[in-house]
Design a protein around this motif. Structure first.
Motif, PDB file in Angstrom:
ATOM      1  N   PRO A 440       0.953  -1.170   0.051  1.00 32.08           N
ATOM      2  CA  PRO A 440       0.052   0.028   0.105  1.00 32.08           C
ATOM      3  C   PRO A 440       0.848   1.309   0.103  1.00 32.08           C
ATOM      4  CG  PRO A 440      -0.846  -1.541   1.586  1.00 32.08           C
ATOM      5  CD  PRO A 440       0.633  -2.026   1.226  1.00 32.08           C
ATOM      6  N   ASP A 441       0.389   2.403  -0.568  1.00 33.89           N
ATOM      7  CA  ASP A 441       1.126   3.567  -0.709  1.00 33.89           C
ATOM      8  C   ASP A 441       1.506   4.115   0.568  1.00 33.89           C
ATOM      9  OD1 ASP A 441       2.150   5.518  -2.682  1.00 33.89           O
ATOM     10  OD2 ASP A 441       0.665   6.906  -1.413  1.00 33.89           O
ATOM     11  N   ARG A 442       0.660   3.917   1.562  1.00 34.77           N
ATOM     12  CA  ARG A 442       0.887   4.513   2.845  1.00 34.77           C
ATOM     13  C   ARG A 442       2.243   3.971   3.769  1.00 34.77           C
ATOM     14  NH1 ARG A 442      -3.904   1.441   3.472  1.00 34.77           N
ATOM     15  NH2 ARG A 442      -3.836  -0.153   5.125  1.00 34.77           N
ATOM     16  N   GLU A 443       2.383   2.762   3.184  1.00 31.56           N
ATOM     17  CA  GLU A 443       3.670   1.782   3.837  1.00 31.56           C
ATOM     18  C   GLU A 443       4.852   2.457   3.329  1.00 31.56           C
ATOM     19  OE1 GLU A 443       3.240  -0.437   6.450  1.00 31.56           O
ATOM     20  OE2 GLU A 443       1.148   0.131   6.345  1.00 31.56           O
ATOM     21  N   LEU A 444       5.005   3.051   2.171  1.00 34.84           N
ATOM     22  CA  LEU A 444       6.038   3.479   1.439  1.00 34.84           C
ATOM     23  C   LEU A 444       6.640   4.842   1.998  1.00 34.84           C
ATOM     24  CD1 LEU A 444       5.175   2.620  -2.107  1.00 34.84           C
ATOM     25  CD2 LEU A 444       5.852   1.359  -0.474  1.00 34.84           C
ATOM     26  N   VAL A 445       7.031   4.677   3.587  1.00 37.65           N
ATOM     27  CA  VAL A 445       7.366   5.990   4.071  1.00 37.65           C
ATOM     28  C   VAL A 445       8.778   6.407   3.950  1.00 37.65           C
ATOM     29  CG1 VAL A 445       5.658   5.584   6.116  1.00 37.65           C
ATOM     30  CG2 VAL A 445       8.163   4.638   6.116  1.00 37.65           C
ATOM     31  N   MET A 446       9.770   5.562   3.367  1.00 38.57           N
ATOM     32  CA  MET A 446      10.981   5.735   3.028  1.00 38.57           C
ATOM     33  C   MET A 446      11.333   6.518   1.471  1.00 38.57           C
ATOM     34  SD  MET A 446      12.519   4.607   5.720  1.00 38.57           S
ATOM     35  CE  MET A 446      14.428   4.653   5.164  1.00 38.57           C
ATOM     36  N   LEU A 447      10.185   6.424   0.730  1.00 35.87           N
ATOM     37  CA  LEU A 447      10.106   7.266  -0.364  1.00 35.87           C
ATOM     38  C   LEU A 447       9.320   8.556  -0.370  1.00 35.87           C
ATOM     39  CD1 LEU A 447       9.053   4.223  -2.584  1.00 35.87           C
ATOM     40  CD2 LEU A 447      11.224   5.101  -2.640  1.00 35.87           C
ATOM     41  N   PRO A 448      10.304   9.566  -0.894  1.00 35.71           N
ATOM     42  CA  PRO A 448       9.567  11.041  -0.725  1.00 35.71           C
ATOM     43  C   PRO A 448       8.502  11.079  -1.719  1.00 35.71           C
ATOM     44  CG  PRO A 448      12.108  11.132  -0.941  1.00 35.71           C
ATOM     45  CD  PRO A 448      11.844   9.446  -1.064  1.00 35.71           C
ATOM     46  N   GLU A 449       7.523  12.090  -1.767  1.00 32.30           N
ATOM     47  CA  GLU A 449       6.468  12.109  -2.514  1.00 32.30           C
ATOM     48  C   GLU A 449       6.780  12.327  -3.961  1.00 32.30           C
ATOM     49  OE1 GLU A 449       2.568  12.292  -3.537  1.00 32.30           O
ATOM     50  OE2 GLU A 449       3.402  11.673  -1.212  1.00 32.30           O
ATOM     51  N   ALA A 450       7.729  13.356  -3.885  1.00 35.21           N
ATOM     52  CA  ALA A 450       8.172  13.429  -5.448  1.00 35.21           C
ATOM     53  C   ALA A 450       8.463  12.296  -6.112  1.00 35.21           C
ATOM     54  CB  ALA A 450       9.092  14.657  -5.518  1.00 35.21           C
ATOM     55  N   ILE A 451       9.022  11.248  -5.425  1.00 36.37           N
ATOM     56  CA  ILE A 451       9.765  10.276  -6.119  1.00 36.37           C
ATOM     57  C   ILE A 451       8.539   9.197  -6.366  1.00 36.37           C
ATOM     58  CG2 ILE A 451      10.952   8.085  -5.791  1.00 36.37           C
ATOM     59  CD1 ILE A 451      13.206   9.811  -4.744  1.00 36.37           C
ATOM     60  N   ARG A 452       7.817   9.271  -5.412  1.00 34.39           N
ATOM     61  CA  ARG A 452       6.395   8.266  -5.604  1.00 34.39           C
ATOM     62  C   ARG A 452       5.333   8.719  -6.779  1.00 34.39           C
ATOM     63  NH1 ARG A 452       3.360   7.840   0.034  1.00 34.39           N
ATOM     64  NH2 ARG A 452       4.910   9.533   0.769  1.00 34.39           N
ATOM     65  N   ALA A 453       5.605   9.942  -6.896  1.00 33.89           N
ATOM     66  CA  ALA A 453       4.715  10.781  -7.810  1.00 33.89           C
ATOM     67  C   ALA A 453       5.211  10.081  -9.136  1.00 33.89           C
ATOM     68  CB  ALA A 453       4.576  12.119  -7.742  1.00 33.89           C
ATOM     69  N   ALA A 454       6.527  10.224  -9.343  1.00 33.80           N
ATOM     70  CA  ALA A 454       7.146   9.997 -10.590  1.00 33.80           C
ATOM     71  C   ALA A 454       7.059   8.469 -10.873  1.00 33.80           C
ATOM     72  CB  ALA A 454       8.653  10.355 -10.615  1.00 33.80           C
ATOM     73  N   HIS A 455       6.817   7.540  -9.799  1.00 33.34           N
ATOM     74  CA  HIS A 455       6.751   6.204  -9.942  1.00 33.34           C
ATOM     75  C   HIS A 455       5.643   5.773  -9.184  1.00 33.34           C
ATOM     76  CE1 HIS A 455      11.115   7.010 -10.743  1.00 33.34           C
ATOM     77  NE2 HIS A 455      11.211   5.970 -11.243  1.00 33.34           N
ATOM     78  N   PRO A 456       4.392   5.756  -9.499  1.00 29.69           N
ATOM     79  CA  PRO A 456       3.397   5.412  -9.126  1.00 29.69           C
ATOM     80  C   PRO A 456       3.269   4.037  -8.536  1.00 29.69           C
ATOM     81  CG  PRO A 456       2.462   6.171 -11.259  1.00 29.69           C
ATOM     82  CD  PRO A 456       4.240   6.381 -11.115  1.00 29.69           C
ATOM     83  N   THR A 457       2.836   3.857  -7.490  1.00 31.84           N
ATOM     84  CA  THR A 457       2.750   2.368  -7.092  1.00 31.84           C
ATOM     85  C   THR A 457       1.813   1.557  -7.519  1.00 31.84           C
ATOM     86  OG1 THR A 457       1.598   2.782  -5.081  1.00 31.84           O
ATOM     87  CG2 THR A 457       3.952   2.884  -4.903  1.00 31.84           C
ATOM     88  N   GLY A 458       0.592   2.206  -8.000  1.00 29.67           N
ATOM     89  CA  GLY A 458      -0.424   1.202  -8.265  1.00 29.67           C
ATOM     90  C   GLY A 458      -1.011   0.497  -7.329  1.00 29.67           C
ATOM     91  N   ALA A 459      -0.688   0.616  -5.970  1.00 27.73           N
ATOM     92  CA  ALA A 459      -1.281  -0.252  -5.066  1.00 27.73           C
ATOM     93  C   ALA A 459      -2.723   0.658  -4.356  1.00 27.73           C
ATOM     94  CB  ALA A 459      -0.320  -0.522  -4.240  1.00 27.73           C
ATOM     95  N   ALA A 460      -3.212  -0.193  -3.709  1.00 29.58           N
ATOM     96  CA  ALA A 460      -4.468   0.515  -2.941  1.00 29.58           C
ATOM     97  C   ALA A 460      -3.944   1.382  -1.656  1.00 29.58           C
ATOM     98  CB  ALA A 460      -5.439  -0.497  -2.279  1.00 29.58           C
ATOM     99  N   GLY A 461      -4.279   2.504  -1.574  1.00 32.98           N
ATOM    100  CA  GLY A 461      -3.720   3.231  -0.466  1.00 32.98           C
ATOM    101  C   GLY A 461      -4.246   3.053   0.863  1.00 32.98           C
TER     102      GLY A 461
END
Length: 461
Positions: A440-461
């Motif tokens: 889930p996106d909320r579990e990716l706490v080590m990844l900054p928002e800008a990087i997550r936006a550039a590489h969307p997880t596609g997982a349920a939040g």
């Protein structure tokens, strides 16, 4: 390899394993080159280990089998051992003391260098920087090897550490810069030596490889010389030739056991597990010859491979190696049992200089936070698996099950690869993203928002 002998002595007082004790000596010094002439006219080579008044202790590289106290003479050259250095080593295959075994002539050159060498002066050192891309995802993504670093591989007998060392030697590169590999094999079986030669033939044919092979039935003294020869050749290729050089040395446990055997023959007091008390200093004299020199091109990067007897990481060889080097890649018998190659345990492995060789301007902007996220999630997955063993998988929550699935994806998609598969860094990092997308996106706490936006997880939040 040796200088012209200047004085000969026939007072051989004792033959002790690979050692010869010579009396009546004057003018000999530590590390001087020695030539031993047998009654039949054959010659052997050696190095002075110790001088006490008029007595010298000499280690014979070819061993003392067949020698007698009478009829042989020992000639002292009055200078340390030196070898020719230069580009003519590239593409050559030699034994552990530098004699060709590829059918070619002896290696010659316009320059020579002392085999003993010396660690780099700390004031000359440039901090390690820029990555060495190995093509092995478990290394490139999570324990990045940096130019000028010393990063050992800790293994156990029966694990594919030799295959991993050969794979890294065969496919490593640094982009478009001149790059060479020096491979030093110590205590190899003949089957393993043949495997190394065959697997690295393409790199040798391309003139990018120096191969030094010491087999298990070669004299034990030769095993002590092999890594020193490798590093001497590598230093010249790097700091004179301007190349980035990777030195792969396997197996350093065989080297340490050879050192222990010679120490025992010399009658020295043993330390931990009968190894000599100077084992730390001796290993440091090898490992510290890597690095980069300020205002000079080239670098020497060392990848020593060692086996831990009975898997004991507190054994003197891995223990002391860990103090000297900058991290470790630990191979896991559990992963190997599940058919994962290479069986590198990400949570036990560490590259302390990874931040100097990865990230913006070096690999990719998302590399370091992505690696941190993968490792953090693997740690959570390991805790979850231990909990499942206690209470049963059925009692786990949905997020915990997702972490277990994440760990499986990391093993199957990121870490596991064929021994002949060279992955690009982009492919490796994309595989890491495929793994974190299962969370889930909320579990990716080590990844900054800008990087997550550039590489969307596609997982349920």
């Amino acid at each position: 390899m040796t200088a012209w002998p200047v004085v000969e002595y026939g007072d051989i007082r004792e033959l002790r394993g690979p050692l010869v004790v010579v009396g009546g000596v004057s003018g000999a010094g530590y590390d001087d080159v020695v030539t031993v002439r047998l009654p039949g006219g054959a010659h052997r080579h050696g190095v002075v280990l110790e001088v006490d008044r008029d007595t010298a202790v000499v280690q014979v590289l070819e061993g003392t089998a067949g020698m007698g106290r009478h009829g042989s003479t020992v000639a002292f050259a009055g200078a340390p051992m030196r070898i020719a250095v230069g580009d003519r080593w590239l593409g050559r295959t030699c034994n552990g003391r530098g004699a060709p075994i590829d059918g070619g002539p002896p290696v010659t050159g316009e320059r020579s260098a002392a085999v003993a060498g010396a660690p780099l002066n700390p004031t000359w050192r440039e901090p390690p920087a820029e990555p060495v891309i190995t093509g092995v995802s478990a290394v490139d993504a999570l324990t990045t090897l940096v130019r000028g670093q010393k990063l050992p591989v800790f293994s156990v007998a029966g694990l594919p550490h030799l295959e991993l060392a050969v794979q890294i030697a065969a496919q490593s590169h640094v982009g478009g810069a001149p790059f060479s590999v020096v491979f030093a094999g110590m205590g190899l079986t003949h089957a393993d030596a043949a495997y190394v030669r065959d697997a690295l033939d393409e790199r040798a044919t391309a003139g990018e490889l120096v191969l030094l092979l010491n087999t298990a039935d070669d004299p034990v003294i030769e095993r002590i010389l092999t890594p020193r020869l490798a590093l001497t050749v590598a230093e010249d290729l790097a700091f004179t030739g301007g190349r980035d050089v990777l030195v792969v040395m396997t197996d350093m446990t065989s080297y340490a056991e050879a050192l222990r055997e010679v120490s025992s023959a010399r009658g020295e007091l043993p330390a931990r597990r009968a190894y000599p008390g100077y084992l730390y200093t001796d290993l440091a004299s090898l490992y510290e010859r890597c690095g980069r020199i300020r205002h000079r091109p080239g670098s020497v990067t060392i990848l020593p491979v060692l086996t831990m007897p009975a898997g004991d990481i507190t054994h003197p060889v891995p223990d002391l190696t860990g103090y000297i080097t900058e991290g470790q890649i630990v191979l896991s018998a559990e992963l190997h049992g599940r058919g994962v190659y290479p069986p590198a345990d990400p949570l036990s492995s560490l590259s302390r200089l990874m931040r100097h060789g990865a990230g913006p301007g070096r690999t990719r902007d998302d590399h370091l936070p992505l690696a941190a996220q993968v490792l953090a999630a693997l740690s959570r997955a390991r805790q979850t698996r231990e909990l499942a063993d206690l209470i049963g998988a059925a009692a786990l929550g949905d997020v915990d099950r997702q972490y277990l699935g994440f760990a499986d994806v990391v093993e199957q998609r990121l870490i596991d690869q064929r021994p002949d598969e060279a992955r690009t860094l982009d492919d490796t990092l994309d595989r890491a993203w495929q793994a974190v997308r299962t969370l889930p996106d909320r579990e990716l706490v080590m990844l900054p928002e800008a990087i997550r936006a550039a590489h969307p997880t596609g997982a349920a939040g």
